[in-house]
Design an enzyme around this catalytic site. Structure first.
Site, short mmCIF file in Angstrom:
data_model
loop_
_atom_site.label_atom_id
_atom_site.label_comp_id
_atom_site.label_asym_id
_atom_site.label_seq_id
_atom_site.Cartn_x
_atom_site.Cartn_y
_atom_site.Cartn_z
N ARG A 11 10.99 1.31 -3.60
CA ARG A 11 9.59 0.95 -3.89
C ARG A 11 8.66 1.82 -3.04
O ARG A 11 7.61 2.27 -3.49
CB ARG A 11 9.38 -0.53 -3.57
CG ARG A 11 7.98 -1.04 -3.83
CD ARG A 11 7.91 -2.52 -3.53
NE ARG A 11 6.58 -3.08 -3.74
CZ ARG A 11 5.64 -3.14 -2.82
NH1 ARG A 11 5.87 -2.68 -1.60
NH2 ARG A 11 4.46 -3.69 -3.10
N TYR A 40 22.42 -0.78 -6.86
CA TYR A 40 22.27 0.57 -7.44
C TYR A 40 21.87 1.54 -6.33
O TYR A 40 21.26 1.15 -5.34
CB TYR A 40 21.25 0.59 -8.58
CG TYR A 40 19.94 -0.13 -8.32
CD1 TYR A 40 18.95 0.43 -7.51
CD2 TYR A 40 19.69 -1.37 -8.90
CE1 TYR A 40 17.75 -0.23 -7.30
CE2 TYR A 40 18.48 -2.04 -8.68
CZ TYR A 40 17.52 -1.46 -7.89
OH TYR A 40 16.33 -2.11 -7.67
N GLU A 75 -7.29 -2.44 0.48
CA GLU A 75 -5.95 -2.98 0.79
C GLU A 75 -5.99 -3.71 2.13
O GLU A 75 -6.49 -3.18 3.11
CB GLU A 75 -4.93 -1.83 0.81
CG GLU A 75 -3.61 -2.12 1.48
CD GLU A 75 -2.81 -3.27 0.85
OE1 GLU A 75 -2.73 -3.34 -0.39
OE2 GLU A 75 -2.29 -4.10 1.62
N GLN A 76 -5.41 -4.91 2.14
CA GLN A 76 -5.48 -5.72 3.37
C GLN A 76 -4.67 -5.13 4.54
O GLN A 76 -5.04 -5.27 5.70
CB GLN A 76 -5.02 -7.14 3.10
CG GLN A 76 -3.54 -7.25 2.76
CD GLN A 76 -3.07 -8.69 2.53
OE1 GLN A 76 -3.86 -9.62 2.63
NE2 GLN A 76 -1.82 -8.87 2.21
N ASP A 94 1.19 -8.46 -10.70
CA ASP A 94 1.63 -9.80 -10.30
C ASP A 94 0.46 -10.78 -10.19
O ASP A 94 0.64 -11.98 -10.37
CB ASP A 94 2.36 -9.74 -8.95
CG ASP A 94 3.82 -9.32 -9.11
OD1 ASP A 94 4.23 -8.96 -10.23
OD2 ASP A 94 4.55 -9.35 -8.10
P1 FAD Z 1 2.15 -6.11 -5.09
O1 FAD Z 1 3.20 -5.08 -5.03
O2 FAD Z 1 2.45 -7.46 -4.57
O3 FAD Z 1 0.90 -5.50 -4.31
C1 FAD Z 1 -0.22 -6.28 -3.96
C2 FAD Z 1 -0.98 -5.55 -2.86
O4 FAD Z 1 -2.17 -6.27 -2.61
C3 FAD Z 1 -0.21 -5.49 -1.54
O5 FAD Z 1 -0.29 -4.19 -1.01
C4 FAD Z 1 -0.95 -6.51 -0.67
O6 FAD Z 1 -0.91 -6.18 0.71
C5 FAD Z 1 -2.36 -6.42 -1.23
N1 FAD Z 1 -3.15 -7.64 -1.03
C6 FAD Z 1 -2.73 -8.92 -1.16
N2 FAD Z 1 -3.73 -9.77 -0.91
C7 FAD Z 1 -4.83 -8.99 -0.60
C8 FAD Z 1 -6.18 -9.31 -0.25
N3 FAD Z 1 -6.61 -10.57 -0.15
N4 FAD Z 1 -7.04 -8.29 0.00
C9 FAD Z 1 -6.61 -6.99 -0.11
N5 FAD Z 1 -5.33 -6.64 -0.41
C10 FAD Z 1 -4.45 -7.64 -0.68
N6 FAD Z 1 9.96 -4.84 -10.52
C11 FAD Z 1 10.47 -3.86 -11.30
O7 FAD Z 1 9.73 -3.31 -12.14
N7 FAD Z 1 11.77 -3.46 -11.20
C12 FAD Z 1 12.63 -4.06 -10.33
O8 FAD Z 1 13.81 -3.68 -10.27
C13 FAD Z 1 12.13 -5.13 -9.50
N8 FAD Z 1 12.92 -5.78 -8.60
C14 FAD Z 1 12.41 -6.82 -7.89
C15 FAD Z 1 13.26 -7.54 -7.04
C16 FAD Z 1 12.75 -8.64 -6.33
C17 FAD Z 1 13.67 -9.44 -5.44
C18 FAD Z 1 11.38 -8.97 -6.42
C19 FAD Z 1 10.82 -10.13 -5.66
C20 FAD Z 1 10.53 -8.25 -7.24
C21 FAD Z 1 11.04 -7.19 -7.99
N9 FAD Z 1 10.23 -6.47 -8.85
C22 FAD Z 1 10.74 -5.47 -9.62
C23 FAD Z 1 8.80 -6.86 -9.01
C24 FAD Z 1 7.84 -5.93 -8.35
O9 FAD Z 1 8.17 -5.68 -7.02
C25 FAD Z 1 6.43 -6.53 -8.41
O10 FAD Z 1 6.22 -7.05 -9.69
C26 FAD Z 1 5.42 -5.43 -8.18
O11 FAD Z 1 5.55 -4.96 -6.87
C27 FAD Z 1 4.01 -5.97 -8.38
O12 FAD Z 1 3.11 -4.97 -8.09
P2 FAD Z 1 1.59 -5.34 -7.83
O13 FAD Z 1 0.91 -4.05 -7.52
O14 FAD Z 1 1.08 -6.18 -8.94
O15 FAD Z 1 1.59 -6.32 -6.56
#
Ligand code: FAD
Length: 400
Positions: free
Chosen positions: A109, A217, A35-36, A295
């Site tokens: 979150r 909520y 993790e960065q 994502d």
């Molecule tokens: P992320 O949570 O983005 O995690 C990525 C991780 O990778 C981070 O910790 C980051 O620091 C790390 N990283 C990035 N680049 C590097 C690198 N080069 N090297 C090492 N580490 C790195 N989802 C829901 O299910 N329900 C909801 O109600 C909801 N509401 C939302 C509301 C908003 C306004 C937004 C914007 C999003 C919402 N989401 C919701 C979406 C949800 O937050 C994301 O889809 C989810 O957090 C994605 O998880 P992830 O683990 O794929 O990525």
């Protein structure tokens, strides 16, 4: 002799990265998360966990850890932006869980991340590790980090979010698609909102109006209210959990809205502001040794509330497939994962785009037709919330 187990390196310690590492470790596979961030600072307000995400958390052994922090709202209540008239309601507590096999939760979150970390245990996350490049070798892949370190693994999972360095490195550059809207988000302590009597009930509020919508909520066992206020703004393109917006600007954007909304906005000092992006669905997520998750693979707008839920679904499916494969079966496991997950996440990406427009219709016949459609919401969303990611995988891979 048992086949050699793969060693897996996960890039990114968000919800998806931590979840897949738990799933892998539970099957005896060595998995390390890189993790960065120097610390997991738990930003990001609230999220909704549907029955589909809940099922994944339960499978990982994390649902019970989260129960104390989560809220199960009694109903979803759609309101008219100006009059406050309740246009459609759907029961959530009770009926929803009976239908979809698990509850609907609203939660910070940060609490999800903490529960995942607690389940993962010590020593599984390397902080301050920013991946800059991933290169596939014959039998594995090498990750290079900003501090000059390197690590080699049998499989690499890019769970590093919408701007994924893994995706960029392996598949080349692509553009995030800006929606032309911003989401203001904040957690407001409930004791600042005592003058809004309706908040005594634990409800998922959805206020729909012309060009804007407002969702709120309770989280933290009802101690705080999370809101997301979506407004148009083609100029604001900053995307970060931690960028602050201006309260006055936000209030001005909701001028003329019902006091329920404006009083909540007024009680918030420094809302976070998040330009809303997604990506076009990808045709390929994986090579023989590297794949994408959450994502990084399928960033979507938040208008189905499914981004984190889909990361959790991805995580249990990928962990299961890698868990059943030896080090020699990694390429096949990554292909099966992509095949299982791509069609569903593609539909959700498209649906999330469509929802934005439908939430923000001007008063008139189209908005009335939408409200009529919203009465059928539990049926219309059954394919999302009723989904059992592992069950679907088993069906897909069962011999015919
Ligand atoms: P992320 O949570 O983005 O995690 C990525 C991780 O990778 C981070 O910790 C980051 O620091 C790390 N990283 C990035 N680049 C590097 C690198 N080069 N090297 C090492 N580490 C790195 N989802 C829901 O299910 N329900 C909801 O109600 C909801 N509401 C939302 C509301 C908003 C306004 C937004 C914007 C999003 C919402 N989401 C919701 C979406 C949800 O937050 C994301 O889809 C989810 O957090 C994605 O998880 P992830 O683990 O794929 O990525």
């Amino acid at each position: 002799m048992a086949p050699k187990r793969p060693y897996v390196a996960v890039v990114g310690g968000g919800i998806g990265g931590l979840a897949v590492a738990i799933g892998l470790r539970k099957q005896g596979i060595e998995a390390v998360v890189h993790e960065q961030a120097r610390e997991l600072d738990h930003q990001g307000a609230g999220i909704a966990i549907g029955a589909n995400g809940h099922r994944a958390l339960r499978h990982l052994g994390v649902a019970d850890r989260l129960a104390g922090a989560a809220v199960e709202p009694v109903r979803a209540d759609f309101r008219h932006w100006r009059t406050g008239r309740s246009t459609v309601t759907h029961a959530l507590a009770g009926g929803y869980a009976d239908r979809f096999g698990a509850p609907f939760w609203t939660v910070e979150r940060a609490a999800v991340q903490q529960a995942l970390l607690a389940e993962l245990g010590p020593g599984a996350v390397r902080l301050g590790a920013r991946c800059t490049e991933v290169t596939q070798t014959g039998a594995g892949a090498v990750i290079r980090f900003a501090d000059g370190a390197e690590t080699e693994a049998d499989a690499v999972i890019g769970a590093d979010g919408i701007h994924s360095a893994v995706r960029h490195s392996v598949f080349g550059p692509d553009e995030a698609v800006f929606s032309g809207t911003s989401g203001y988000r904040a957690l407001v302590p409930m004791d600042r909102l005592g003058h809004i009597p309706e908040l005594a009930e634990r409800v998922l509020w959805l206020w729909l109006g012309p060009g804007r919508h407002f969702i709120a909520y309770p989280v933290a066992d009802g101690a705080a209210l999370n809101f997301l206020a979506v407004v148009p703004d083609a100029q604001w393109t900053v995307e970060s959990w931690s960028t602050e917006g201006e309260s006055a600007e936000l209030l001005a954007a909701f001028e003329g809205w019902h006091p329920f909304v404006t009083e909540i906005l007024a009680a918030c000092e420094r809302p976070g502001r998040w330009a809303l992006y997604d990506r076009e669905p990808r045709r390929v997520w994986s090579t023989d040794r590297v794949t994408l998750l959450g994502d990084a693979a399928h960033a979507m707008l938040p208008h189905h509330g499914q981004g984190a839920n889909q990361s959790l679904e991805d995580a249990v499916v990928l962990a299961h497939l890698l868990g059943s494969a030896g080090a020699d079966g990694v390429a096949q496991a990554l292909r099966s994962y992509e095949r299982a997950r791509r069609p569903r996440t593609r539909l959700l990406q498209a649906g999330s785009r469509k929802n934005a427009a439908c939430f923000q219709l001007p008063d008139g016949p189209e908005a009335r037709a939408r409200d009529e459609r919203l009465t059928r919401l539990p049926d219309d969303l059954a394919w999302i919330h009723g989904h059992d990611a592992l069950g679907a995988l088993r069906e897909q891979t069962a011999p015919v």
